[in-house]
Design a protein around this motif. Structure first.
Motif, PDB file in Angstrom:
ATOM      1  N   UNK A 152       0.921  -1.143  -0.029  1.00  0.00           N
ATOM      2  CA  UNK A 152      -0.058   0.047   0.091  1.00  0.00           C
ATOM      3  C   UNK A 152       0.936   1.270  -0.025  1.00  0.00           C
ATOM      4  N   UNK A 153       1.840   1.123   0.959  1.00  0.00           N
ATOM      5  CA  UNK A 153       2.744   2.437   0.697  1.00  0.00           C
ATOM      6  C   UNK A 153       3.385   2.628  -0.522  1.00  0.00           C
ATOM      7  N   UNK A 154       3.925   1.477  -0.749  1.00  0.00           N
ATOM      8  CA  UNK A 154       4.917   1.568  -2.323  1.00  0.00           C
ATOM      9  C   UNK A 154       3.872   2.257  -3.343  1.00  0.00           C
ATOM     10  N   UNK A 155       2.644   1.623  -3.275  1.00  0.00           N
ATOM     11  CA  UNK A 155       1.616   2.031  -4.481  1.00  0.00           C
ATOM     12  C   UNK A 155       1.238   3.964  -4.081  1.00  0.00           C
ATOM     13  N   UNK A 156       1.193   4.186  -2.979  1.00  0.00           N
ATOM     14  CA  UNK A 156       1.091   5.481  -2.528  1.00  0.00           C
ATOM     15  C   UNK A 156       1.960   6.433  -2.915  1.00  0.00           C
ATOM     16  N   UNK A 157       3.441   5.950  -2.864  1.00  0.00           N
ATOM     17  CA  UNK A 157       4.319   6.783  -3.215  1.00  0.00           C
ATOM     18  C   UNK A 157       5.049   6.466  -4.535  1.00  0.00           C
ATOM     19  N   UNK A 158       4.060   5.711  -5.510  1.00  0.00           N
ATOM     20  CA  UNK A 158       4.242   5.193  -6.868  1.00  0.00           C
ATOM     21  C   UNK A 158       5.756   4.729  -6.989  1.00  0.00           C
ATOM     22  N   UNK A 159       5.991   3.929  -5.900  1.00  0.00           N
ATOM     23  CA  UNK A 159       7.168   3.114  -6.132  1.00  0.00           C
ATOM     24  C   UNK A 159       6.828   1.724  -6.872  1.00  0.00           C
ATOM     25  N   UNK A 160       5.403   1.363  -7.174  1.00  0.00           N
ATOM     26  CA  UNK A 160       5.033   0.263  -7.797  1.00  0.00           C
ATOM     27  C   UNK A 160       3.969   0.548  -8.611  1.00  0.00           C
ATOM     28  N   UNK A 161       3.810  -0.296  -9.827  1.00  0.00           N
ATOM     29  CA  UNK A 161       2.571   0.142 -10.543  1.00  0.00           C
ATOM     30  C   UNK A 161       1.140  -0.546 -10.348  1.00  0.00           C
ATOM     31  N   UNK A 162       1.216  -1.686  -9.839  1.00  0.00           N
ATOM     32  CA  UNK A 162       0.004  -2.501  -9.603  1.00  0.00           C
ATOM     33  C   UNK A 162      -0.685  -2.032  -8.310  1.00  0.00           C
ATOM     34  N   UNK A 163      -2.022  -2.095  -8.301  1.00  0.00           N
ATOM     35  CA  UNK A 163      -2.923  -1.505  -7.403  1.00  0.00           C
ATOM     36  C   UNK A 163      -3.147  -2.762  -6.491  1.00  0.00           C
ATOM     37  N   UNK A 164      -2.759  -2.436  -4.975  1.00  0.00           N
ATOM     38  CA  UNK A 164      -2.921  -3.410  -4.079  1.00  0.00           C
ATOM     39  C   UNK A 164      -4.304  -3.752  -3.537  1.00  0.00           C
ATOM     40  N   UNK A 165      -5.311  -2.744  -3.982  1.00  0.00           N
ATOM     41  CA  UNK A 165      -6.748  -2.783  -3.614  1.00  0.00           C
ATOM     42  C   UNK A 165      -7.731  -3.479  -4.634  1.00  0.00           C
TER      43      UNK A 165
END
Length: 298
Positions: A152-165
Motif C-alpha cells: 500500500x505504501x509503495x503504491x501510494x508513493x508510486x514505487x510500484x505500478x500494480x494496485x494493492x486494492x
C-alpha cells in the motif's frame, strides 16, 4: 493434457535448508506455529497436508490420527520421509493439486500453508480441495496478501505500478502470486466453505526489526496482533479457518485413492509397486514409500 495449469515444481530444491534452516526465518516459523495452533481442531482422524514440502509443519498436527503429506516434488517428500520416518501414521503422496487422487469426502481436515501463492488457478485448486473433504471438515488456508501495508505504501508513493486494492491476483515472479483477501473469501464461499476465523501473521517481517529486537519479543507482539485479522488484513501472510458447509456424503467405507485422470475408484492394488485403474487402464507407481500420481507409468 495440455490445458492443465502450470505447476511450481520444487524437485531437487534445498528449500527447507536454504529458506528455513539457514534463512533467518525463525520468526516466521514461530508465528505460523501459533496461528496453526489457534485454528486447528484439537483432534481429528485423517488430515490432508497440501504442499507439505519437507514436513516442516507436520509435527504440529499431533492431534490427528493419520496425516497424508502431499506435494508435487518427490524430493521434498523424500526429505519429509527422512525427517518423520516410516510410520502407519504418515502417507506420502506426489500429485498435482489440480488433479487430486482421493475419493470425494475422505478427509476430516486439510491444511494448505505457503502453497496457494504458487497457484495460477487458485479457485480450481480450492475446488479440488473441497471435493476431498467430508461435510463439516475444517480447512486451514494461508495465503500471500496482496493488500499488505508495504504494498500500500509503495503504491501510494508510486514505487510500484500494480494496485494493492484491486481484486485480481498479482504475479510478482513466475508462479508466485499475491491475492486480495476479499477475492480469497469469495472463492472459498463459491467452493462451499464458510470462513470462521481470520488471523493476520508476520506483522514484523522486516530485516531491521529482526536485527534490533529479540526473537521472543517479536513473536509475542505478533501473537497479540494476529487477532486483528477479524477486522483488517494488512500483513504479508493471512491465515483463515474455513469449514465445509453441507455437501456430498463422506467417502464410502474403505475407499481412499481414485484415478486422477478419469476419476474412477477403487484402484486395483494387486501389484506391490503400483495401483491400476480398471476404467482407463492407467498405472500409478509406488516408489520408495511414495505414491506417485503425477504421471501415469508407461
Amino acid at each position: 493434457m495440455t490445458d492443465r495449469p502450470p505447476v511450481c515444481d520444487y524437485e531437487g530444491s534445498d528449500y527447507q535448508t536454504a529458506f528455513w534452516d539457514a534463512g533467518d526465518r525463525q520468526y516466521e516459523d514461530r508465528v505460523e506455529e501459533i496461528a496453526l495452533r489457534r485454528l486447528l481442531p484439537a483432534a481429528g482422524g485423517l488430515l490432508l497436508e497440501l504442499g507439505a514440502g519437507a514436513g516442516r509443519n507436520t509435527p504440529r498436527y499431533g492431534g490427528f490420527e493419520r496425516i497424508v503429506l502431499l506435494d508435487y516434488s518427490r524430493t521434498q517428500l523424500q526429505q519429509a520421509r527422512q525427517r518423520l520416518g516410516d510410520s502407519a501414521r504418515y502417507l506420502y503422496v506426489a500429485a498435482d493439486i489440480y488433479r487430486l487422487p482421493f475419493v470425494p469426502g475422505l478427509f476430516d481436515a486439510a491444511t494448505m500453508i505457503r502453497t496457494l501463492h504458487h497457484m495460477a488457478n487458485a479457485p480450481l485448486a480450492l475446488q479440488q480441495v473441497r471435493q476431498t473433504l467430508k461435510p463439516g471438515a475444517v480447512f486451514i488456508l494461508e495465503f500471500a496478501n496482496k493488500q499488505n501495508l508495504k504494498a500500500i505504501l509503495r503504491y501510494a508513493f508510486r514505487r510500484q505500478s500494480w494496485n494493492p486494492f484491486s481484486l485480481e491476483p498479482i504475479e510478482f515472479a513466475a508462479l508466485n502470486f499475491d491475492f486480495h483477501p476479499r477475492a480469497v473469501r469469495a472463492w472459498l464461499a463459491e467452493c462451499g466453505f464458510e470462513v470462521q476465523q481470520t488471523l493476520t501473521v508476520s506483522h514484523f517481517r522486516m530485516a531491521l526489526l529482526k536485527r534490533l529486537l529479540p526473537l521472543g519479543l517479536l513473536v509475542r507482539m505478533d501473537s497479540l496482533a494476529q487477532w486483528s485479522g477479524r477486522w483488517w488484513q494488512l500483513t504479508p501472510s493471512v491465515f483463515v479457518r474455513a469449514q465445509v458447509k453441507g455437501g456430498a456424503a463422506p467417502a464410502p467405507e474403505g475407499q481412499f485413492f481414485r484415478c486422477p485422470e478419469c476419476g474412477h475408484f477403487p484402484l486395483n492394488n494387486e501389484e506391490v509397486d503400483q495401483l491400476r485403474c480398471s476404467s482407463c487402464g492407467r498405472r500409478w507407481r509406488i516408489r520408495d514409500g511414495i505414491y506417485d500420481f503425477r504421471e501415469a507409468a508407461e
